[in-house]
Design an enzyme around this catalytic site. Structure first.
Site, PDB file in Angstrom:
ATOM      1  N   HIS A  23      22.614 -83.026  -6.949  1.00 50.85           N
ATOM      2  CA  HIS A  23      21.572 -83.804  -6.290  1.00 50.85           C
ATOM      3  C   HIS A  23      20.295 -83.841  -7.123  1.00 50.85           C
ATOM      4  O   HIS A  23      19.652 -84.874  -7.233  1.00 50.85           O
ATOM      5  CB  HIS A  23      21.233 -83.190  -4.923  1.00 50.85           C
ATOM      6  CG  HIS A  23      22.175 -83.566  -3.838  1.00 50.85           C
ATOM      7  ND1 HIS A  23      21.825 -84.382  -2.787  1.00 50.85           N
ATOM      8  CD2 HIS A  23      23.467 -83.237  -3.631  1.00 50.85           C
ATOM      9  CE1 HIS A  23      22.856 -84.534  -1.980  1.00 50.85           C
ATOM     10  NE2 HIS A  23      23.865 -83.840  -2.460  1.00 50.85           N
ATOM     11  N   ASP A  46      15.116 -87.351  -1.794  1.00 50.53           N
ATOM     12  CA  ASP A  46      16.552 -87.219  -1.531  1.00 50.53           C
ATOM     13  C   ASP A  46      16.773 -87.252  -0.021  1.00 50.53           C
ATOM     14  O   ASP A  46      15.984 -86.695   0.753  1.00 50.53           O
ATOM     15  CB  ASP A  46      17.068 -85.905  -2.115  1.00 50.53           C
ATOM     16  CG  ASP A  46      18.582 -85.803  -2.110  1.00 50.53           C
ATOM     17  OD1 ASP A  46      19.177 -85.737  -1.014  1.00 50.53           O
ATOM     18  OD2 ASP A  46      19.167 -85.784  -3.198  1.00 50.53           O
ATOM     19  N   GLN A  89      30.186 -81.242 -20.410  1.00 47.75           N
ATOM     20  CA  GLN A  89      31.075 -82.277 -19.884  1.00 47.75           C
ATOM     21  C   GLN A  89      30.952 -83.615 -20.615  1.00 47.75           C
ATOM     22  O   GLN A  89      31.952 -84.242 -20.950  1.00 47.75           O
ATOM     23  CB  GLN A  89      30.822 -82.470 -18.379  1.00 47.75           C
ATOM     24  CG  GLN A  89      31.731 -83.519 -17.747  1.00 47.75           C
ATOM     25  CD  GLN A  89      31.843 -83.353 -16.254  1.00 47.75           C
ATOM     26  OE1 GLN A  89      32.346 -82.333 -15.780  1.00 47.75           O
ATOM     27  NE2 GLN A  89      31.380 -84.331 -15.495  1.00 47.75           N
ATOM     28  N   HIS A 112      37.134 -84.213  -9.102  1.00 43.78           N
ATOM     29  CA  HIS A 112      36.936 -84.152  -7.661  1.00 43.78           C
ATOM     30  C   HIS A 112      36.248 -85.409  -7.129  1.00 43.78           C
ATOM     31  O   HIS A 112      36.068 -85.556  -5.923  1.00 43.78           O
ATOM     32  CB  HIS A 112      36.109 -82.924  -7.300  1.00 43.78           C
ATOM     33  CG  HIS A 112      34.697 -82.982  -7.814  1.00 43.78           C
ATOM     34  ND1 HIS A 112      34.388 -83.242  -9.129  1.00 43.78           N
ATOM     35  CD2 HIS A 112      33.499 -82.824  -7.188  1.00 43.78           C
ATOM     36  CE1 HIS A 112      33.082 -83.232  -9.286  1.00 43.78           C
ATOM     37  NE2 HIS A 112      32.520 -82.979  -8.130  1.00 43.78           N
ATOM     38  N   ASN A 126      28.348 -88.122  -9.867  1.00 44.58           N
ATOM     39  CA  ASN A 126      27.910 -87.931 -11.246  1.00 44.58           C
ATOM     40  C   ASN A 126      29.098 -87.936 -12.200  1.00 44.58           C
ATOM     41  O   ASN A 126      29.042 -88.539 -13.279  1.00 44.58           O
ATOM     42  CB  ASN A 126      27.143 -86.611 -11.384  1.00 44.58           C
ATOM     43  CG  ASN A 126      25.842 -86.620 -10.621  1.00 44.58           C
ATOM     44  OD1 ASN A 126      25.205 -87.653 -10.472  1.00 44.58           O
ATOM     45  ND2 ASN A 126      25.437 -85.468 -10.121  1.00 44.58           N
ATOM     46  N   GLU A 178      29.920 -90.525 -15.253  1.00 44.94           N
ATOM     47  CA  GLU A 178      30.079 -90.019 -16.613  1.00 44.94           C
ATOM     48  C   GLU A 178      31.414 -90.447 -17.217  1.00 44.94           C
ATOM     49  O   GLU A 178      31.483 -90.826 -18.384  1.00 44.94           O
ATOM     50  CB  GLU A 178      29.939 -88.497 -16.621  1.00 44.94           C
ATOM     51  CG  GLU A 178      28.506 -88.035 -16.431  1.00 44.94           C
ATOM     52  CD  GLU A 178      28.395 -86.535 -16.172  1.00 44.94           C
ATOM     53  OE1 GLU A 178      29.418 -85.833 -16.336  1.00 44.94           O
ATOM     54  OE2 GLU A 178      27.305 -86.075 -15.816  1.00 44.94           O
ATOM     55  N   GLU A 184      31.570 -87.011   0.234  1.00 43.74           N
ATOM     56  CA  GLU A 184      31.904 -88.429   0.062  1.00 43.74           C
ATOM     57  C   GLU A 184      33.005 -88.655  -0.973  1.00 43.74           C
ATOM     58  O   GLU A 184      33.299 -89.794  -1.349  1.00 43.74           O
ATOM     59  CB  GLU A 184      30.653 -89.206  -0.353  1.00 43.74           C
ATOM     60  CG  GLU A 184      30.157 -88.941  -1.764  1.00 43.74           C
ATOM     61  CD  GLU A 184      29.414 -87.623  -1.914  1.00 43.74           C
ATOM     62  OE1 GLU A 184      29.237 -87.174  -3.060  1.00 43.74           O
ATOM     63  OE2 GLU A 184      29.001 -87.042  -0.876  1.00 43.74           O
ATOM     64  N   GLN A 185      33.650 -87.585  -1.446  1.00 42.37           N
ATOM     65  CA  GLN A 185      34.560 -87.703  -2.588  1.00 42.37           C
ATOM     66  C   GLN A 185      35.802 -88.556  -2.306  1.00 42.37           C
ATOM     67  O   GLN A 185      36.299 -89.247  -3.206  1.00 42.37           O
ATOM     68  CB  GLN A 185      34.954 -86.303  -3.061  1.00 42.37           C
ATOM     69  CG  GLN A 185      33.775 -85.526  -3.632  1.00 42.37           C
ATOM     70  CD  GLN A 185      33.987 -84.033  -3.669  1.00 42.37           C
ATOM     71  OE1 GLN A 185      35.111 -83.548  -3.477  1.00 42.37           O
ATOM     72  NE2 GLN A 185      32.917 -83.264  -3.892  1.00 42.37           N
TER      73      GLN A 185
END
Length: 495
Positions: A19, A127, A356, A371, A375, A379, A395-396
């Site tokens: 976040h 946020d 990453q 997952h 982000n 990416e 929310e995945q």
């Protein structure tokens, strides 16, 4: 003169790197505008992560800085050395403690209200995990911009679920239903929905405060871009009735590349991982990572390990443990697994943070088992890498549908159950499914894999172009600044 600049206060979430980083980097994007002054309200612990980057911005002449706040732990009965991120990463979080943590965050409203008044800020960007920011904006008569770290697609899915409740008209948790009203045909099952959609009373007060913050927002801000989600931006504006500002992908801005170097938890042997990749053939390596807070039990870790090993394909696995009260990684891998993988040189296991973006950008990297955190989705798209999706919670599962059904850059490993933090963790994907998914994706001669990789590659240049001068997100940021300048009251016009 700084007193003539548009003053924007940014309030990232107090905890959760996924976040915090996007909103901090979005604030740096706004600070690149010569007539904007940015203040980021943040804890000392989180400020430390980005301090080097902010120093670079200031050296480049940007008007940006931190305002440090500290959570009033003792006022809610928590120890002064409480670590919010450690609480979140637990496989079995104490709900009473978590409630106290959120109350501590809520108590920041009063000092932040004083700061907004004293600084004579023109706008507040917060946020959505800080829904009390709507009261700050209301009491100071300045516009609130609500930042969501998820996709526009996710907001549209939640709107359809709330508006039409299609999950209430199926006979079982595993019977598919179509989400009405969306630009694409999207199917879900009740088993893939968050607990708070199955039980309307769960988190009712918090959900109500978030909706209130969204409803009174001047606009909603997303780490996304037009070329990726334009039709879902239109849905939010035309159906939901909220203005959108797309500022992403912020991680593609050249001035954000130093951020990870501030994080002292990153291993010092990143070069070893990249050297290992250098000896692999193009598109041959699978990268496996489930984000910062993956609710996965030991038994599921064993299934992943067996599946990866049996696939015979090279892999990099970021195996971060949610050990809760346990203080070692003993038993998390099958007996002899680490030794065999090291001796055969089949894979690299990383137990802390990984570089990453550098891994995803390496020519040897062929796919990403993810997952579906937003982000990570951005990416992998910015590097043109296809995905094996393994959503776990929040929310995945919605992002899985975006990646698989809309963008068609991957397929699912077969997880069908949203992971509740309130129940016992269990195995949801067996080793044979892991092995089959890896073999299917890493078959570089397969037509479906070639097609997925081509579709993913389409977003590489689009991602970079969006956040640089003349790009779609660049235009969004500068247009919003112009709007805020035009509506600012009681101040002379900025030159």
């Amino acid at each position: 003169m700084s007193e003539n600049k548009l003053k924007i206060l940014f309030i990232p979430a107090i905890f959760g790197r996924s976040h915090i980083a996007p909103l901090v980097n979005a604030s740096r994007f706004f600070a690149s505008h010569p007539n904007v002054q940015v203040t980021i309200i943040i804890t000392q612990q989180n400020a430390h992560i980005f301090q080097t980057s902010i120093n670079h911005d200031r050296e480049a002449g940007r008007d940006i800085g931190f305002h440090i706040v500290e959570l009033p732990f003792t006022e809610v009965g928590l120890p002064v050395d409480t670590d919010p991120d450690k609480l979140l990463s637990s496989t079995s979080p104490n709900l009473i403690v978590m409630g106290k943590l959120f109350r501590a965050v809520g108590l920041l409203m009063s000092p932040i209200l004083d700061l907004v008044r004293d600084s004579r800020a023109d706008c507040l960007v917060s946020d959505l995990l800080n829904p009390w920011a709507s009261d700050v904006a209301l009491n100071t008569d300045i516009p609130l911009i609500s930042f969501t770290p998820a996709s526009l697609f996710d907001v549209c899915v939640q709107d359809s679920l709330t508006r039409f409740k299609p999950h209430e008209y199926v006979d079982s948790d595993y019977e598919p239903f179509v989400l009405p009203g969306l630009p694409d045909k999207i199917e879900l099952t009740r088993s893939r929905l968050p607990d708070y959609f199955k039980d309307e009373n769960m988190g009712k007060e918090f959900k109500s405060s978030v909706r209130r913050a969204m409803d009174m927002s001047y606009c909603m801000m997303f780490n996304s871009f037009d070329e990726l989600e334009s039709k879902y931006a239109e849905y939010i504006q035309n159906v939901v009735g909220r203005k959108c500002c797309l500022v992403g992908p912020v991680q593609c801005r050249s001035d954000t590349k130093s951020d990870n170097k501030d994080d002292k938890t990153i291993p010092t042997k990143d070069e070893d991982v990249l050297d290992w990749l250098n000896y692999r053939t193009e598109n041959s390596v699978l990268y496996v990572s489930f984000g910062s807070y993956a609710p996965i039990c030991k038994e599921q870790f064993h299934e992943i390990a067996h599946g990866l090993e049996a696939s015979s394909h090279p892999f990099i696995w970021v195996a971060r443990f949610n050990m809760s009260a346990e203080q070692s990684d003993e038993g998390w891998f099958p007996e002899g697994f680490e030794k065999r993988v090291k001796e055969s040189n089949q894979g690299v296991i990383i137990k802390t943070w990984a570089p990453q973006e550098a891994i995803l950008g390496h020519p040897s990297l062929g796919a990403f088992m993810t997952h579906c955190g937003w982000n990570s989705c951005l990416e992998t798209l910015s590097h043109g890498v296809p995905v094996i999706t393994w959503p776990l919670r929040v929310e995945q599962f919605n992002h899985e549908r975006l990646m698989v059904d809309v963008l068609r850059v991957g397929f699912g490993v077969g997880n069908e159950e949203w992971t509740s933090q309130h129940g016992k963790l269990k195995v949801t994907v067996t080793r044979d499914k892991v092995e089959a998914a890896v073999r299917r994706m890493m078959n570089n001669d397969a037509e479906e894999v070639i097609a997925m990789r081509k579709r993913a590659q389409l977003f590489v240049e689009k991602s970079k172009a969006a956040v640089h001068e003349g790009g779609s997100s660049y235009r969004h940021v500068y247009a919003l600044v112009d709007e805020l300048k035009a509506r600012r009251k009681g101040s002379h016009e900025i030159a």
